[in-house]
Design an enzyme around this catalytic site. Structure first.
Site, mmCIF file in Angstrom:
data_model
loop_
_atom_site.group_PDB
_atom_site.id
_atom_site.type_symbol
_atom_site.label_atom_id
_atom_site.label_comp_id
_atom_site.label_asym_id
_atom_site.label_seq_id
_atom_site.Cartn_x
_atom_site.Cartn_y
_atom_site.Cartn_z
ATOM 1 N N LYS A 16 0.833 -1.214 0.000
ATOM 2 C CA LYS A 16 0.000 0.000 0.000
ATOM 3 C C LYS A 16 0.868 1.264 0.000
ATOM 4 O O LYS A 16 0.637 2.172 -0.794
ATOM 5 C CB LYS A 16 -0.906 0.044 1.246
ATOM 6 C CG LYS A 16 -1.952 -1.045 1.327
ATOM 7 C CD LYS A 16 -2.936 -0.794 2.463
ATOM 8 C CE LYS A 16 -2.285 -0.725 3.825
ATOM 9 N NZ LYS A 16 -1.746 -1.998 4.323
ATOM 10 N N ARG A 91 -8.965 1.417 9.611
ATOM 11 C CA ARG A 91 -8.546 0.037 9.887
ATOM 12 C C ARG A 91 -9.561 -0.684 10.762
ATOM 13 O O ARG A 91 -9.342 -1.849 11.105
ATOM 14 C CB ARG A 91 -7.207 0.064 10.608
ATOM 15 C CG ARG A 91 -6.015 -0.425 9.774
ATOM 16 C CD ARG A 91 -4.820 -0.208 10.634
ATOM 17 N NE ARG A 91 -3.625 -0.877 10.334
ATOM 18 C CZ ARG A 91 -2.572 -0.327 9.744
ATOM 19 N NH1 ARG A 91 -2.650 0.888 9.245
ATOM 20 N NH2 ARG A 91 -1.462 -0.998 9.631
ATOM 21 N N ARG A 130 12.062 -6.386 4.603
ATOM 22 C CA ARG A 130 11.936 -4.954 4.278
ATOM 23 C C ARG A 130 12.979 -4.132 5.031
ATOM 24 O O ARG A 130 13.226 -4.351 6.205
ATOM 25 C CB ARG A 130 10.528 -4.473 4.642
ATOM 26 C CG ARG A 130 10.335 -2.975 4.466
ATOM 27 C CD ARG A 130 8.893 -2.593 4.391
ATOM 28 N NE ARG A 130 8.189 -2.680 5.657
ATOM 29 C CZ ARG A 130 6.908 -2.340 5.819
ATOM 30 N NH1 ARG A 130 6.210 -1.904 4.789
ATOM 31 N NH2 ARG A 130 6.325 -2.442 6.993
ATOM 32 N N ARG A 163 12.234 -1.807 10.346
ATOM 33 C CA ARG A 163 11.203 -1.308 11.267
ATOM 34 C C ARG A 163 11.044 -2.301 12.400
ATOM 35 O O ARG A 163 11.034 -3.505 12.177
ATOM 36 C CB ARG A 163 9.869 -1.159 10.516
ATOM 37 C CG ARG A 163 9.697 0.207 9.889
ATOM 38 C CD ARG A 163 8.467 0.298 9.045
ATOM 39 N NE ARG A 163 7.249 -0.164 9.702
ATOM 40 C CZ ARG A 163 6.026 -0.067 9.157
ATOM 41 N NH1 ARG A 163 5.874 0.474 7.962
ATOM 42 N NH2 ARG A 163 4.965 -0.507 9.797
ATOM 43 N N ARG A 174 0.537 -8.607 13.526
ATOM 44 C CA ARG A 174 -0.096 -7.565 12.689
ATOM 45 C C ARG A 174 -1.084 -8.215 11.718
ATOM 46 O O ARG A 174 -2.143 -7.657 11.432
ATOM 47 C CB ARG A 174 0.973 -6.763 11.934
ATOM 48 C CG ARG A 174 1.727 -5.814 12.856
ATOM 49 C CD ARG A 174 3.007 -5.324 12.235
ATOM 50 N NE ARG A 174 2.800 -4.465 11.081
ATOM 51 C CZ ARG A 174 3.730 -4.231 10.164
ATOM 52 N NH1 ARG A 174 4.915 -4.806 10.250
ATOM 53 N NH2 ARG A 174 3.480 -3.423 9.174
HETATM 54 P P1 AMP Z 1 1.487 0.864 9.052
HETATM 55 O O1 AMP Z 1 2.679 1.680 8.721
HETATM 56 O O2 AMP Z 1 0.244 1.289 8.320
HETATM 57 O O3 AMP Z 1 1.744 -0.626 8.944
HETATM 58 O O4 AMP Z 1 1.145 1.146 10.591
HETATM 59 C C1 AMP Z 1 2.087 0.848 11.618
HETATM 60 C C2 AMP Z 1 1.374 0.758 12.952
HETATM 61 O O5 AMP Z 1 0.754 2.019 13.273
HETATM 62 C C3 AMP Z 1 0.229 -0.244 13.011
HETATM 63 O O6 AMP Z 1 0.666 -1.575 13.266
HETATM 64 C C4 AMP Z 1 -0.595 0.319 14.178
HETATM 65 O O7 AMP Z 1 0.008 0.057 15.428
HETATM 66 C C5 AMP Z 1 -0.483 1.833 13.933
HETATM 67 N N1 AMP Z 1 -1.575 2.289 13.025
HETATM 68 C C6 AMP Z 1 -1.435 2.771 11.762
HETATM 69 N N2 AMP Z 1 -2.630 3.104 11.251
HETATM 70 C C7 AMP Z 1 -3.545 2.824 12.201
HETATM 71 C C8 AMP Z 1 -4.978 2.915 12.260
HETATM 72 N N3 AMP Z 1 -5.697 3.374 11.210
HETATM 73 N N4 AMP Z 1 -5.595 2.542 13.411
HETATM 74 C C9 AMP Z 1 -4.890 2.106 14.471
HETATM 75 N N5 AMP Z 1 -3.555 1.949 14.470
HETATM 76 C C10 AMP Z 1 -2.870 2.307 13.345
#
Ligand code: AMP
Length: 222
Positions: A16, A91, A130, A163, A174
């Site tokens: 994404k 989400r 990654r 990360r 996740r």
């Molecule tokens: P991402 O970079 O989108 O994989 O997000 C990394 C982390 O940020 C996720 O595993 C969550 O802990 C938090 N996070 C990101 N977006 C959201 C969301 N819309 N709702 C809740 N937690 C989020």
């Protein structure tokens, strides 16, 4: 906001973020990633960032109220008036409802929800390999897109890091969180006739083309 509102849906590791960076070059709308917003807060050591960190490091979702407030504030800024590409938000069903209300307050709505489909095995393979540039955010994969020099960014020479939520145990968690909390959005947007499935295991270019086609067709119809 009078333009196209795209919600990119898909499991962690479906591409994404990488696809979003390419799409906004073509669409000219801002790319709003809730994960990037949280990581930015964390790098600035804000209260929100420090609070979010405890959830992020465990692969859990940050609570809806603070997440919604942060994203709604971001998409209310003038640069999102002509549309926005949302990546990683909503989400949960609560977040999706909050987004709907925030857009409706301005007389707008979600235009299209591309769902990038990738198998669990592929997610694990991608995320644990990654690496991200500390300086410019460029994303590499040690298997299919390694940097020319180990640990060094091809674009800016910055250091590459993994990360902390990309270790295998957190990636598994996740994925579990995705199925439990986020996958209900598939039915939610399908019922609104907004969902378009995209095969995320094709080449990067083929996925980009499918996404642009889906967004273009939805924008024409809306
Ligand atoms: P991402 O970079 O989108 O994989 O997000 C990394 C982390 O940020 C996720 O595993 C969550 O802990 C938090 N996070 C990101 N977006 C959201 C969301 N819309 N709702 C809740 N937690 C989020």
């Amino acid at each position: 906001m009078s333009g196209t509102v795209v919600v990119l849906l898909g499991p962690p590791g479906s591409g994404k973020g990488t696809q979003a960076k390419r799409l906004v070059e073509v669409l000219g709308t801002p790319h709003v990633s809730s994960g990037d917003l949280f990581r930015h807060h964390l790098s600035q050591e804000t209260e929100l960032g420090l609070m979010a960190h405890s959830y992020m490091e465990d692969g859990e979702l940050v609570p809806d109220d603070v997440t919604v407030e942060m994203v709604v504030e971001r998409i209310s800024r003038p640069d999102c008036e002509d549309g926005v590409l949302l990546d990683g938000f909503p989400r949960t069903l609560n977040q999706a409802e909050a987004l709907k209300k925030a857009l409706a307050n301005r007389g707008h709505q979600v235009t299209v929800v591309p769902l990038i489909q990738v198998s669990d095995d592929e997610v694990l393979r991608r995320l644990t390999a990654r690496r991200v540039c500390e300086a410019c955010g460029a994303v590499y994969n040690l298997v299919f897109n390694p940097p020319q020099e180990e640990g060094v960014c091809d674009v800016c020479g910055g250091d590459l890091y993994q990360r902390e939520d990309d270790d295998p145990e957190t990636v598994n968690h996740r994925l579990y969180t995705y199925y439990k909390e986020t996958s209900p959005l598939i039915g939610y947007y399908f019922a609104q006739d907004l969902l378009v499935e995209i095969d995320g295991e094709q080449s990067f270019k083929a996925v980009s083309e499918d996404l642009l086609r889906a967004i273009g067709e939805a924008a024409k119809e809306s």
